[in-house]
Every structure is written in structure tokens, then in C-alpha cells.
Design a protein around this motif. Structure first.
Motif, PDB file in Angstrom:
ATOM      1  N   VAL A 246       8.747 -89.049  58.732  1.00 38.30           N
ATOM      2  CA  VAL A 246      10.068 -88.071  58.755  1.00 38.30           C
ATOM      3  C   VAL A 246      10.186 -87.726  57.304  1.00 38.30           C
ATOM      4  CG1 VAL A 246      12.559 -87.751  59.156  1.00 38.30           C
ATOM      5  CG2 VAL A 246      11.246 -89.707  60.460  1.00 38.30           C
ATOM      6  N   TYR A 247       9.986 -86.277  57.151  1.00 37.16           N
ATOM      7  CA  TYR A 247      10.056 -85.803  55.754  1.00 37.16           C
ATOM      8  C   TYR A 247      11.338 -85.238  55.461  1.00 37.16           C
ATOM      9  CZ  TYR A 247       9.398 -82.045  52.191  1.00 37.16           C
ATOM     10  OH  TYR A 247       9.174 -81.151  51.250  1.00 37.16           O
ATOM     11  N   LEU A 248      12.111 -85.697  54.725  1.00 35.26           N
ATOM     12  CA  LEU A 248      13.383 -85.256  54.290  1.00 35.26           C
ATOM     13  C   LEU A 248      13.239 -84.144  53.117  1.00 35.26           C
ATOM     14  CD1 LEU A 248      15.520 -88.583  53.808  1.00 35.26           C
ATOM     15  CD2 LEU A 248      15.077 -87.372  55.763  1.00 35.26           C
ATOM     16  N   ASP A 249      13.506 -82.917  53.593  1.00 38.80           N
ATOM     17  CA  ASP A 249      13.082 -81.836  52.976  1.00 38.80           C
ATOM     18  C   ASP A 249      14.470 -81.186  52.332  1.00 38.80           C
ATOM     19  OD1 ASP A 249      11.905 -79.655  51.731  1.00 38.80           O
ATOM     20  OD2 ASP A 249      11.466 -78.699  53.503  1.00 38.80           O
ATOM     21  N   VAL A 250      14.468 -81.489  50.951  1.00 37.86           N
ATOM     22  CA  VAL A 250      15.843 -81.049  50.058  1.00 37.86           C
ATOM     23  C   VAL A 250      15.211 -80.471  49.167  1.00 37.86           C
ATOM     24  CG1 VAL A 250      17.556 -82.294  48.736  1.00 37.86           C
ATOM     25  CG2 VAL A 250      16.426 -83.420  50.160  1.00 37.86           C
ATOM     26  N   PRO A 251      15.948 -79.064  49.042  1.00 33.03           N
ATOM     27  CA  PRO A 251      15.476 -77.838  48.124  1.00 33.03           C
ATOM     28  C   PRO A 251      15.236 -78.665  46.711  1.00 33.03           C
ATOM     29  CG  PRO A 251      17.235 -77.071  49.572  1.00 33.03           C
ATOM     30  CD  PRO A 251      17.194 -78.384  49.643  1.00 33.03           C
ATOM     31  N   THR A 252      14.251 -77.822  45.877  1.00 36.53           N
ATOM     32  CA  THR A 252      13.895 -78.408  44.762  1.00 36.53           C
ATOM     33  C   THR A 252      15.134 -78.390  43.672  1.00 36.53           C
ATOM     34  OG1 THR A 252      11.570 -77.736  45.145  1.00 36.53           O
ATOM     35  CG2 THR A 252      12.413 -78.140  42.772  1.00 36.53           C
ATOM     36  N   THR A 253      15.840 -77.220  43.860  1.00 36.31           N
ATOM     37  CA  THR A 253      16.954 -77.074  42.975  1.00 36.31           C
ATOM     38  C   THR A 253      17.861 -78.068  42.993  1.00 36.31           C
ATOM     39  OG1 THR A 253      18.153 -75.441  44.489  1.00 36.31           O
ATOM     40  CG2 THR A 253      16.984 -74.493  42.869  1.00 36.31           C
ATOM     41  N   VAL A 254      18.352 -78.821  44.394  1.00 32.95           N
ATOM     42  CA  VAL A 254      19.114 -79.675  44.525  1.00 32.95           C
ATOM     43  C   VAL A 254      18.589 -81.044  44.011  1.00 32.95           C
ATOM     44  CG1 VAL A 254      20.121 -81.008  46.361  1.00 32.95           C
ATOM     45  CG2 VAL A 254      20.005 -78.706  46.619  1.00 32.95           C
ATOM     46  N   ILE A 255      17.464 -81.185  44.255  1.00 31.78           N
ATOM     47  CA  ILE A 255      16.518 -82.545  43.644  1.00 31.78           C
ATOM     48  C   ILE A 255      16.670 -82.725  42.229  1.00 31.78           C
ATOM     49  CG2 ILE A 255      14.434 -83.845  43.275  1.00 31.78           C
ATOM     50  CD1 ILE A 255      15.559 -84.036  45.856  1.00 31.78           C
ATOM     51  N   MET A 256      16.370 -81.430  41.623  1.00 29.01           N
ATOM     52  CA  MET A 256      16.597 -81.332  40.175  1.00 29.01           C
ATOM     53  C   MET A 256      17.845 -81.687  39.613  1.00 29.01           C
ATOM     54  SD  MET A 256      13.695 -80.091  38.659  1.00 29.01           S
ATOM     55  CE  MET A 256      14.250 -79.084  37.102  1.00 29.01           C
TER      56      MET A 256
END
Length: 737
Positions: free
Chosen positions: A146-156
């Protein structure tokens, strides 16, 4: 060390024999494999012996979400960082990374995965685990990834708050953002399930989304299809007669003459899920949307990604695939002509052949039949001619078009797109005859049975009556809205109107479906040319073909009187009352007209408004827009522009679907711009347009097709069912025997 909760699978199973059988079937008969996959999953618990494996970038919340999921399932929870790597190495992950460096760390991490084994557990991977191929192959053997796809801006933002400024694989001179983007290719390679995670979404909500997604993955029994003409009492079908996505792609038209629709409707996206796609590419948006519409038992996520990449990779000249361009005022153009045959039909028909080739059983040859009023023919021929050679040997396509009812350029393009498995047949009639003839052929069980028994060949449809044709069109309507948000034209949630030149009702139906899935479309404006039966219908609720004759116009792709996909929309607003739809279409067939009830007309008018455009106004719009902006509309888009000008209230942006490149309508463009005397030869017309330097360049693919020599020949057939069936049989004999 995390506490591991004791867990007993609800049902013990033996997998080896089943796995071997499924693998063999998957290679030889994808449809049969899909049925066994469905049957197996429907009879087991949510987890069973399988692991749920959470994957995503650092900061995606895998560990927290994993604990919540484990608690809800009452099963063991394993964190690879804490419970495997640090235990194996007897040191912290950061210490190991410092000791061995980036490249060796990935190798050591992969070795630890290869030695790891678990069953019936929730496992949280590290952010870098997916970069080790052998380790991930080992994990997938007994797990659902299961891929938890979080926007890169949020991860940063999350990593910054955690005071993390470097991650595994990040070399000097490479930014944190770059390495996060680089890693996405590995996440996309391995996942079975894609879970979109917005910015402020709570871990508990993500955990619920994971559980819902796993339930869907393991049970495809709910994702069945019905006919628009099926009665409610007839829907409690035996399992053997249920229709799944792979079935409806293959069969095209329902046995009762209706069109297939999903029994439980289309999936809905939350506002947060849509917002997480604002910064995504077109291909990424397509992947997410189509995954939710196609069950992985029919097409696994990895195969779907391959098909989407093939369709939209090198075949489209614009990197944005379907760019949105500001025209004037609050009007925007959705350019849908950057594919190989210069029309919006490429969006579906660069994908559908590959979907079709994957879904059909390999034990049978298939002849795909299509009727076209202009653009569909060349798009179908081009799409199916791009199949792998082995697929072309078992799949051929036959395109019927009105011999004197398409533009000279469209006709030359269809003839020029003929290949070893793709042919065009001109019919001495109009599009409505061609479309009706194909429907009658499909419902003639004696004839289709004869072809199967005598030649081992089944028939299939590639018109927009095929459900798979509609899904890619939903994507570009959703993508256009997201592009306006990304360009700061509107904030997410603000409404837009769309205006679409409409003939067979497929394109506008896709916009209505996008609205149902959560895109804030206010009104869909149905734009007709002088064949304005749809305009009258939307305004009055009366669909009346009595005394109407098809009028050839400058916009031949919408020269249609019987709009096939309208049936799907009527089924929707009638609350899936198949008996009512049957009654309406029987009346249309027998008496030439039908009338909607008042309550249904009110529902329809909440979604739709309609108008039509004369030939003179169409040409005037092309001239006016070019004079004021330098942009050239094709004739179909000009029809939509005229109607949009009349019907929009200017309280919100309006997106006009630009459905074809202007060079497909060269004679009308030359006439509208008053450039020169119109020559009859299509190639000469394009050269004339090319020589006029103020104009944008003509479409590359169209020009190349018309330059080909030796493609002038094509078959011509009388408007006779017996003749058409004879041509079909002859083609089958020549290609497959």
C-alpha cells in the motif's frame, strides 16, 4: 521494540497449488485468472496469511498508520526500521548509514529484507526499502503493498518540523526535494494499492482509507456492471453471469442492446484527494483516477501504469498532454488535439487497444468494429496499429464511415491510417446507419455465433458504446479543472462551466461523470451544429427524429442524430430504471421519438444547458477569434465557442473543449480566413495552410499521414446489412485464416 500482538488467521489456506495454477492462467488467459483471483479473495478474511505492507517516503506516517491498522485488525505490527534493521545491526539506522555510506546502506538494508519473513501482519517499510529490487520482490510474495502517497510539499514540511534535512541516497548537491521526486519511481513500481493522503489528514483517517482500499482490493464482487436496459428484478444474477470490467471491455455492447454501466456507480474523490493531484502531472492524475475505476483483479496497478505510459508517453507532442490555454475573458480552451491523429479521440484510443489486448482471452481472435462520423476512425486505426506484433496477429479492426459524409482530409487520414491489421470501409449512407448496423450485428447471435464457431473469431466494439472509451475522457476534464487551480485562476472548490461540441454524447457524459466524482463543474453546455436534435431535447425533453434528415456541416464529427451515450445518462437520472430506458428506446426505434417525464427533465436541466450554431456563425467565429487573438479554432470548437458566448453567464470560468486541430478542417478554415481559393486535394489544402506564415503550424501527424503514398485505396460498400456482414467475413478469412 514494538509490542507484537498475537494473531491467528481467521482461515488457514494452502497457497502453493493455487499460486501455481493462477500464475499459469495469468500467462495464458488473463480473464480466467481474474475470475479465480476474484473468487479466492471473496472467500477469505481481510488479511489471512497476507501481510499489509505500508510504503511511502519518510514522513508519510507509515509507522503511526501501521499501528492503527494493526490495532483495528488485531494483528502483529512490524516496523522495519525498529524491529528488523536495528535489531539485525545492533545499532541505529543513522549510525549504520554513517558507517557504510549511501550505496552500501541500501544493499545492507535489502539483505535484511531478504532474510525477513512474516505472515498476517501489518509491516511499515522504510522510505528507502523500495529502492532494493530483490528485497521488494521478496516482500511482495506474501504481501499487499500500500503506497501512502503524500504530496512532496507536505513531506518537506513534515521533515523540516522533524529537523530532518538529509535522507538515504541524498548526495552532496542534490536537494531533499529532488531525492524525494527521484524516489517516486520506485514507489510507483511496487505498489498494489494507492492511497492519496492530503496535507492535514489525520493518521486515523489514513488508516481507514488503507482498510477500505484493502477491502476493495480483495473483493471485486462489488464492482460489477449492468446493462442500461436491465430490470432491477433481473440484477440478482448468478455469479457466473456477472460482468466485470474485463468482460465489458471485451463484449462492448450488452446482450439486450443496452450499454454497460457500473452497478454501484463511479468512485467519489474527497476534496483533499483532488487537491493532492493539483501538482501532479497528467500521467500521474490518469493513473490515480483510472486505478479507482478499474479493479486490480482486471488490470493490476503496475500493468495499468505501463498502459498509461505507453499511451501518453511519446505519442503526444505536448508534454502537458491536455493543456489549458486562456482564450479571452473568462474563457479557457482545453486543447485535446496533441495526439497522433489530431483529435480528442486519441486520449481514449491510444489506451483502449492495450487495455483490450490485456483483457481478452488468448484462445480467440478478435475483430473490432467501429463506426465513425469523422475523427474516431483514424484514431482507432492508429491505436490498434500500435499494438505489439503478437497482438496484431490476433486483433484486427474494421472501420465503417459514411463515404460521402466526412471531410476530404478526414477521409484521406482514415485511408492513410490503414495497416496490416486495420482497414477502412466507406459506406454509401450516413453515420447513423453505420452505428445502427454495428449494434444490429452485435445483437445478431446467429451471425456472431457463426463467426466464433467457423473462424474462431469474436466481435468487439471500439466506439464510445464501449465503457473503456469513456474512462480516459473523465481524466482530461478533471485535469483541466486542476490546471486552473494550479494556475491560480480559481481556488479549489470554486465552480466552472464546461462547453463541449456534442454528437454522440460521450465527451459531455465524461464531464458529467467527472462532476459526479467530485470535480466542481456547475453546468455542462451541450453545443450542437445544425443537426440540433440534442439542443431541442435538453430544452424540451422531447427526442424527436421524425422528419429529420442529417445535414452535412463543416463540423462532421458532430453530424449525428442518434446519440448513443445519452442512454447512459438517462439511465443515471432515472435511478437506474432499466425498464424505463428500454421503453424509451423501443419507442425511439419504432416511432422515431420519445418524451421524458417532467421530473426527469428537471433533473437533466440541473446538469445541462444546450444551444446550437449555424454554419455562418461557425465560420464567423473562426475569423473573429483569429483576428483578435491569433488563435485558430477548428470548426467543432468554433461551434462550442459560439454557444458558450450565448449561454454563459460570466459568473465563473468556462472551459471549452477544443476537440480537433484546425488543420483537420482545412477547407472551412481557408474559407473562414478568406485566404485563397480552396483546392480539393487534402494535401494541397494543408500545404496552403502551411505556406501562410501568420498561421500556427499544421498538425505534424496529419501531414505525415497524408504524405504517404499507396494508401489511396479502400473498400466501399452499399448501405446493406448483408453486404456489411459479407465484408466482415471476408476480412476475417484474409487476416486470421
Amino acid at each position: 521494540m514494538l509490542h507484537v500482538v498475537p494473531y491467528q488467521p481467521l482461515r488457514l489456506i494452502t497457497q502453493n497449488s493455487l499460486t501455481s495454477m493462477c500464475f499459469k492462467l495469468m500467462l495464458s488467459r488473463p480473464v480466467a485468472f481474474a475470475q479465480i483471483w476474484k473468487s479466492w479473495f471473496s472467500s477469505h478474511s481481510l488479511v489471512g496469511n497476507k501481510n499489509i505492507i505500508l510504503m511511502g517516503p519518510p514522513g508519510a506516517g507509515k509507522t503511526t498508520v501501521g499501528r492503527i491498522v494493526g490495532q483495528k485488525l488485531d494483528c502483529p505490527v512490524i516496523d522495519i526500521d525498529d524491529d528488523v534493521l536495528e535489531t539485525t545491526w545492533n545499532m541505529s539506522v543513522s549510525e549504520k548509514l554513517q558507517e557504510v555510506g549511501n550505496e552500501q546502506f541500501l544493499e545492507e538494508e535489502g539483505k535484511a529484507l531478504l532474510k525477513f519473513s512474516a505472515s498476517g501482519s501489518v509491516i511499515s517499510l522504510t522510505g528507502s526499502n523500495p529502492m532494493h529490487s530483490a528485497g521488494m520482490q521478496h516482500m511482495k510474495k506474501n504481501g499487499i503493498v500500500v503506497y501512502l502517497d503524500v504530496p512532496t510539499t507536505v513531506i518537506m514540511s513534515r521533515l523540516k518540523s522533524m529537523k530532518v534535512d538529509r535522507i538515504v541516497g541524498q548526495s552532496p548537491g542534490i536537494s531533499l526535494k529532488d531525492i524525494l521526486q527521484f524516489r517516486k519511481q520506485f514507489y510507483k513500481r511496487w505498489y498494489d494499492i494507492h492511497v492519496l493522503c492530503g496535507g492535514d489528514i489525520a493518521a486515523e483517517v489514513v488508516a481507514e482509507k488503507v482498510l477500505d482500499a484493502v477491502k476493495r482490493y480483495q473483493n471485486s464482487e462489488l464492482e460489477t456492471f449492468i446493462s442500461t436496459r436491465s430490470s432491477r428484478s433481473g440484477r440478482s444474477m448468478e455469479k457466473d453471469s456477472r460482468k466485470y470490467f474485463s468482460d465489458v471491455v471485451t463484449e462492448g455492447l450488452a446482450p439486450d442492446g443496452g450499454l454497460f454501466v457500473p452497478e454501484r456507480g463511479l468512485p467519489e474523490f474527497t476534496a483533499g484527494e483532488w487537491q493532492s493531484l493539483i501538482e501532479a502531472t497528467y500521467i500521474e492524475r490518469a493513473q490515480v483516477i483510472l486505478e479507482r475505476c478499474v479493479h486490480p483483479a482486471d488490470i493490476p496497478a503496475s500493468k495499468l501504469a505501463e498502459i498509461i505510459g505507453t499511451a501518453y508517453g511519446e505519442n503526444f507532442t505536448c508534454s502537458k498532454i491536455a493543456p489549458v490555454r486562456h482564450l479571452a475573458g473568462n474563457q479557457f480552451l482545453l486543447e485535446l488535439f496533441h495526439g497522433p491523429t489530431a483529435s480528442f479521440k486519441d486520449f481514449a484510443l491510444q489506451m483502449v487497444p492495450h487495455i483490450f489486448a490485456y483483457c481478452i482471452p488468448r484462445s480467440c481472435n478478435y475483430l473490432v468494429l467501429v463506426a465513425t462520423s469523422g475523427d474516431t476512425g483514424s484514431a482507432v486505426l492508429d491505436g490498434f496499429s500500435r499494438l505489439h506484433d503478437t497482438d496484431k496477429q490476433r486483433i484486427a479492426v474494421m472501420n465503417f464511415f459514411p463515404e460521402d459524409g466526412v471531410s476530404p482530409i478526414q477521409k484521406s487520414q482514415m485511408i492513410g491510417c490503414q495497416k496490416e491489421n486495420a482497414w477502412s470501409v466507406g459506406v454509401k449512407s450516413d453515420f447513423d446507419f453505420c452505428q445502427t448496423a454495428i449494434k444490429q450485428i452485435f445483437t445478431n447471435s446467429d451471425y456472431t455465433g457463426f463467426l466464433t464457431v467457423e473462424y474462431g473469431t469474436a466481435l468487439a466494439a471500439a466506439n464510445s458504446i464501449n465503457w473503456a472509451r469513456l474512462l480516459p475522457q473523465i481524466v482530461y476534464h478533471a485535469s483541466a479543472y486542476l490546471d486552473l487551480v494550479r494556475q491560480d485562476i480559481i481556488p479549489f472548490g470554486s465552480p466552472v462551466d464546461v462547453c463541449i461540441p456534442t454528437g454522440n454524447f460521450g465527451n459531455i457524459l465524461a464531464a458529467l461523470y467527472a462532476k459526479m466524482m467530485g470535480i466542481p463543474i456547475r453546468k455542462c453546455i451541450c453545443a450542437s451544429n445544425e443537426n440540433n436534435v440534442l439542443t431541442d431535447f435538453v430544452r424540451t425533453g422531447v427526442y424527436d427524429l421524425r422528419g429529420r434528415k442529417l445535414i452535412p456541416t463543416f463540423s462532421p464529427a458532430v453530424d449525428i442524430l442518434k446519440s448513443s451515450n445519452l442512454e447512459r445518462y438517462l439511465h443515471l437520472i432515472a435511478n437506474e430504471d432499466g425498464q424505463l430506458v428500454t421503453q424509451l428506446y423501443n419507442q425511439l426505434e419504432n416511432q422515431g421519438h420519445f418524451q421524458l417525464r417532467k421530473d426527469l427533465l428537471e433533473k437533466l436541466q440541473q446538469d445541462l444547458v444546450a444551444g446550437w450554431c449555424s454554419e455562418e456563425d461557425c465560420l464567423a467565429a473562426i475569423h473573429s477569434v483569429y483576428s483578435t487573438t491569433g488563435y485558430i479554432l477548428d470548426t467543432h470548437t468554433a461551434v462550442a465557442k459560439v454557444v458558450a458566448d450565448r449561454l454563459q453567464d460570466r459568473t465563473c470560468p468556462i472551459i471549452i473543449s477544443s476537440t480537433a486541430h484546425y488543420s483537420k478542417c482545412a477547407p472551412a478554415i481557408l474559407r473562414a480566413l478568406r485566404i485563397a481559393e480552396i483546392k480539393q486535394n487534402p494535401l494541397s489544402q494543408l500545404h496552403l495552410l502551411s505556406s501562410y506564415s501568420p498561421l500556427p503550424p499544421v498538425h505534424w501527424g496529419l501531414l505525415e499521414t497524408l504524405k504517404k503514398k499507396g494508401n489511396e485505396d479502400h473498400q466501399v460498400c452499399a448501405a446493406d446489412m448483408g453486404m456489411l456482414m459479407s465484408r466482415i467475413e471476408t476480412l476475417i478469412q484474409n487476416h486470421f485464416m
